[in-house]
Design a protein around this motif. Structure first.
Motif, PDB file in Angstrom:
ATOM      1  N   ARG A 118       0.808  -1.276   0.105  1.00  0.00           N
ATOM      2  CA  ARG A 118      -0.060  -0.046  -0.105  1.00  0.00           C
ATOM      3  C   ARG A 118       0.880   1.390  -0.027  1.00  0.00           C
ATOM      4  O   ARG A 118       0.625   2.159  -0.809  1.00  0.00           O
ATOM      5  N   TYR A 170      -5.854   1.811   4.116  1.00  0.00           N
ATOM      6  CA  TYR A 170      -6.308   0.863   2.982  1.00  0.00           C
ATOM      7  C   TYR A 170      -6.271  -0.516   3.237  1.00  0.00           C
ATOM      8  O   TYR A 170      -5.658  -1.034   4.001  1.00  0.00           O
ATOM      9  N   PRO A 203      -4.203  -6.020   0.562  1.00  0.00           N
ATOM     10  CA  PRO A 203      -4.438  -7.050  -0.853  1.00  0.00           C
ATOM     11  C   PRO A 203      -3.601  -8.308  -0.329  1.00  0.00           C
ATOM     12  O   PRO A 203      -3.755  -9.302  -0.817  1.00  0.00           O
ATOM     13  N   ARG A 263      -6.994  -2.384  -5.252  1.00  0.00           N
ATOM     14  CA  ARG A 263      -6.283  -1.652  -4.331  1.00  0.00           C
ATOM     15  C   ARG A 263      -5.490  -0.376  -5.149  1.00  0.00           C
ATOM     16  O   ARG A 263      -5.395   0.728  -4.637  1.00  0.00           O
ATOM     17  N   GLN A 285      -7.696   1.888  -6.312  1.00  0.00           N
ATOM     18  CA  GLN A 285      -8.356   2.808  -5.158  1.00  0.00           C
ATOM     19  C   GLN A 285      -7.452   4.164  -4.869  1.00  0.00           C
ATOM     20  O   GLN A 285      -7.822   5.427  -5.001  1.00  0.00           O
TER      21      GLN A 285
END
Length: 205
Positions: free
Chosen positions: A59, A170, A173, A189, A192
Motif C-alpha cells: 500500500r 487502505y 491485498p 487496491r 483505489q
C-alpha cells in the motif's frame, strides 16, 4: 512546475480511474491531505509526502508511485516517498499491478531488490524498494506522514520530523495472495489509491 506528459497507457488509465467515485466518507478522510498540500503550496514550501505502512511492500508503495506520477501530471511539484515500520521487499503482486496500469518497470534480483518504476519519458525512473520510514533517503523533517495501514498507524503514534500525520488506511491485498483473486484485488487496491490521489491533486488550486 509544468505538467508532465505521462506514458499514453497511463493517461488512458487515469481517464478510466476518474469514473471511480470517491465516497463522501473517503472525501472526509482525504481532506487533511488536501489541506496539507494546499497549505505547503500556498506558503511556497516543498511538498513532501512519506507514505507509511508496516512492511513498505504494497500500500505505501502504491501511494508513493501513484502520488508522484499524478502530482507531476497535474503540475504540482511534490516529492513522494515511502517506508515501513520494518523492511521487507516490494511485493511482486504490487509490482505486477503497477505494470498492468501502464508503468514501465525493471526489477533487479535479490531479497529486497531495487525496482525502477517509470511513468514518463521526461522523468527519471523512481527507485522503489522496501525500507523503514526514517531511512536516510526519506525526509527527516517538514513532511506529512501518510499512514496507509491501521497497524502502522496504531504502532507508530509519533513520526519524528513530520509536520502532519494523516491516516488514510487502505485494506491490505496481502490476504488474497496465492488465491484466484490475487490479480483482481491488487488491481482494485492500486486503482483505489490512484483514484483518490487524482481526487486529491484535482482539488489543489
Amino acid at each position: 512546475m509544468s505538467k508532465t506528459n505521462l506514458y499514453p497507457a497511463l493517461i488512458e488509465k487515469l481517464e478510466d480511474l476518474k469514473s471511480l467515485k470517491v465516497s463522501l466518507e473517503r472525501k472526509e478522510v482525504l481532506k487533511p491531505l488536501i489541506e496539507f498540500i494546499q497549505k505547503e503550496k500556498n506558503e511556497g514550501n516543498s511538498i513532501q509526502l512519506n507514505f507509511i505502512c508496516t512492511h513498505n511492500s504494497r500500500r505505501s508503495q502504491f501511494g508513493q508511485v501513484w502520488a508522484q506520477a499524478i502530482s507531476d501530471f497535474y503540475g504540482i511539484e511534490t516529492n513522494c516517498y515511502s517506508g515501513g515500520t520494518e523492511e521487507t521487499a516490494f511485493n511482486q503482486n504490487a509490482i505486477d499491478a503497477l505494470n498492468r496500469a501502464g508503468f514501465k518497470i525493471e526489477s533487479a534480483s535479490g531479497e529486497n531488490p531495487q525496482v525502477q518504476v517509470q511513468y514518463s519519458e521526461d522523468k527519471s525512473a523512481m527507485e522503489c524498494y522496501s525500507k523503514v520510514y526514517d531511512a536516510e533517503e526519506n525526509p527527516s523533517k517538514n513532511f506529512a506522514a501518510v499512514m496507509t495501514c491501521s497497524h502502522a498507524d496504531e504502532n507508530c503514534p509519533f513520526i519524528p520530523g513530520s509536520k502532519d500525520r494523516i491516516a488514510l488506511d487502505y485494506s491490505d491485498p496481502k490476504k488474497y495472495d496465492d488465491t484466484p483473486l490475487t490479480r483482481e484485488k491488487y488491481d482494485e487496491r492500486s486503482d483505489q489509491i490512484a483514484s483518490e490521489m487524482i481526487y486529491v491533486f484535482e482539488n489543489i488550486e
